[in-house]
Design an enzyme around this catalytic site. Structure first.
Site, PDB file in Angstrom:
ATOM      1  CB  SER A 249      19.961  16.941  35.318  1.00  0.00           C
ATOM      2  OG  SER A 249      19.003  17.514  35.435  1.00  0.00           O
ATOM      3  CE  LYS A 250      19.991  11.972  28.876  1.00  0.00           C
ATOM      4  NZ  LYS A 250      19.774  10.724  27.906  1.00  0.00           N
ATOM      5  NE  ARG A 251      16.340  21.099  36.990  1.00  0.00           N
ATOM      6  CZ  ARG A 251      17.256  19.961  37.402  1.00  0.00           C
ATOM      7  NH1 ARG A 251      17.262  18.857  37.773  1.00  0.00           N
ATOM      8  NH2 ARG A 251      17.992  20.880  38.509  1.00  0.00           N
ATOM      9  N   GLY A 253      19.319  20.105  28.968  1.00  0.00           N
ATOM     10  CA  GLY A 253      19.559  19.312  27.610  1.00  0.00           C
ATOM     11  C   GLY A 253      20.992  18.685  27.470  1.00  0.00           C
ATOM     12  CG  ASP A 259      23.287  13.963  27.798  1.00  0.00           C
ATOM     13  OD1 ASP A 259      22.340  12.329  27.378  1.00  0.00           O
ATOM     14  OD2 ASP A 259      23.255  13.764  29.436  1.00  0.00           O
TER      15      ASP A 259
END
Length: 483
Positions: A249-251, A253, A259
């Protein structure tokens, strides 16, 4: 082969890898790769997500081979444009007895499931009175407009078994599969029904998808068999996890194609890295073209275990692809980025393309991401620089530099030609005259000309900076030395 995403968000890395495996398998076997947008969830599906999916697929160079004639060959199929197929198939199943009209209300279903839980039974819906309702009575209620669904009449005995190309044989007991909905009360298909009908109609020979669909497979197989279709081969690809072994996930990076694009990853690098991720290629294999990857791809070698995303490895591959770019390609990539970051104006950069091309040739080995370009190239533009006071004192506070740097600037200014050879000879020559190592002058010149202690090769840098800009900056430092 097909990749069939739902347009309810951005294209996630796990989805990209699944699409990529389908693409590689199709190319390896001279097959056809289809993109199908599964947009029958009308509340969650958006046209914006559909456009984003298409854009992401094209960005990473996953081209598809077919599309509906009305949209042209390069548009994906959309399930919302295929509704008559599902309704016709549902009618066929009802007429054959493989499916039935179900009139259970939401309240009835809730009560049935709560009762099952209280009695310690698995809350599986098996149709109750509606499963065996007289066909004419059921049809009469449908024709009067009573709300209903169409459910599959799941066999209550035996098992549904399929061979998975990655995991081997997988078996489900039919008694644990409820009578699942084919057509909702809105007269739109459920995911399992639409997917099975489409795969059969499109003659999909191999279904390669995420392992979160394993539980859907027995339902789809039952639909296939009831409609008289041949079964495709199945392969269920495991998830892509972050370094902490949790869902990417975005956590971590980045998680979506957007993204990675925003963080300076080249599409070729992401394609290459994801193709290798958990695919069982030899350990010494790293950088290959899409065609080479397809030739080496073996679905049976894909690991059944979750793949762990390694950003360090991706960046290493991305750096290699940065070096594979020609200086001209990098210059075309760099110009809008430099303009957007305010390093130079778009007009100046357009006039400066020949020099920018040389700059990128010089910097190419030092770049890991495309987003490194503005910071890496910034000192080649503008006039005066801002110098860190502490580093300035460290570079120009030494007696040798104080005594000899002004003379060096004068000698450089008076060179008959300005190139990397003449500037190197001048700097090294003065250091030799003073019986000092050239580094005692090279480091201050680098700092004066670039504002940095680390840069690309100094003498090549001076040539590309040009005499006027280089001398102006060095004279500025001489003035600051005497201040």
């Amino acid at each position: 082969m097909r990749y069939a995403p739902s347009p309810t968000g951005t294209l996630h890395v796990g989805g990209v890898r699944t699409a990529l495996f389908n693409w590689l398998f199709a190319r390896k076997n001279d097959g056809v790769f289809v993109l199908r947008i599964e947009d029958t969830d009308l509340e969650r599906s958006t046209e914006e997500s559909t456009e984003q999916l298409k854009s992401s697929m094209r960005w990473i160079h996953l081209d598809w081979d077919e599309g509906p004639e009305t949209n042209g060959p390069h548009e994906p199929y959309k399930q919302t444009e295929r509704m008559p197929l599902y309704r016709e198939a549902a009618q066929k199943l009802v007429e054959s007895g493989a499916a039935y009209y179900d009139f259970a209300t939401a309240e009835e279903l809730t009560e049935l499931r709560e009762t099952a839980r209280r009695e310690g039974r698995t809350p599986i819906y098996t149709g109750g009175e509606y499963r065996d309702m007289d066909a004419d009575e059921a049809l009469r209620r449908v024709q009067t407009g009573e709300s209903h669904t169409v459910r599959f009449r799941t066999p209550r005995e035996g098992s549904t078994v399929f061979g998975d190309m990655i995991r081997g044989d997988i078996s489900f007991e039919n008694e644990n599969i409820e009578d699942f909905v084919l057509m909702k009360s809105t007269n739109t298909p459920t995911y399992n029904f639409a997917a099975a009908v489409d795969d059969a109609q499109m003659k999909i020979s191999h279904v390669i998808r995420g392992d979160d669909h394993i539980s859907n497979t027995p339902r789809q197989i039952l639909i296939y068999k009831a409609l008289g279709y041949d079964l495709p081969a199945f392969a269920h690809v495991p998830q892509v996890l972050g370094p902490d072994k949790k869902k990417l996930s975005k956590r971590h990076g980045a998680a979506s194609v957007e993204d990675f694009a925003e963080q300076g990853i080249l599409p070729e690098a992401l394609f290459n890295y994801l193709a290798l991720l958990g695919a069982g290629y030899a350990a010494d294999e790293e950088i290959f073209s899409p065609g080479e990857l397809a030739e080496r791809f073996r679905i049976e070698k894909v690991s059944g275990n979750p793949a762990v995303f390694d950003e360090t490895k991706l960046l290493s591959i991305n750096a290699l692809y940065m070096r594979k770019q020609s200086p001209e390609e990098l210059a075309m990539l760099a110009a809008p980025m430099l303009a957007e970051s305010g390093v130079a104006s778009a007009d100046e950069l357009e006039r400066d393309m020949p020099r920018l091309t040389k700059i990128m040739a010089l910097l190419r080995e030092r770049l890991q991401r495309t987003t490194d370009i503005p910071e890496a190239a910034a000192y080649f533009y503008g006039d005066t620089l801002e110098y860190d006071p502490e580093e300035f004192e460290k570079q120009f506070g030494k007696d040798f530099v104080k005594e000899n740097f002004p003379e060096l600037v004068e000698r450089l200014e008076n060179l008959s030609e300005w190139n990397e050879t003449t500037t190197e000879e001048c700097i090294r020559g003065l250091a030799a005259e003073k019986e000092k190592g050239a580094r005692h002058l090279i480091h201050p010149v680098r700092f004066a000309a670039t504002g940095r202690t680390v840069s690309a090769g100094l003498f090549e840098t001076l040539e590309l900076l040009g005499r006027e800009r280089s001398i102006s900056r060095m004279e500025d430092t001489v003035g600051k030395m005497g201040a």
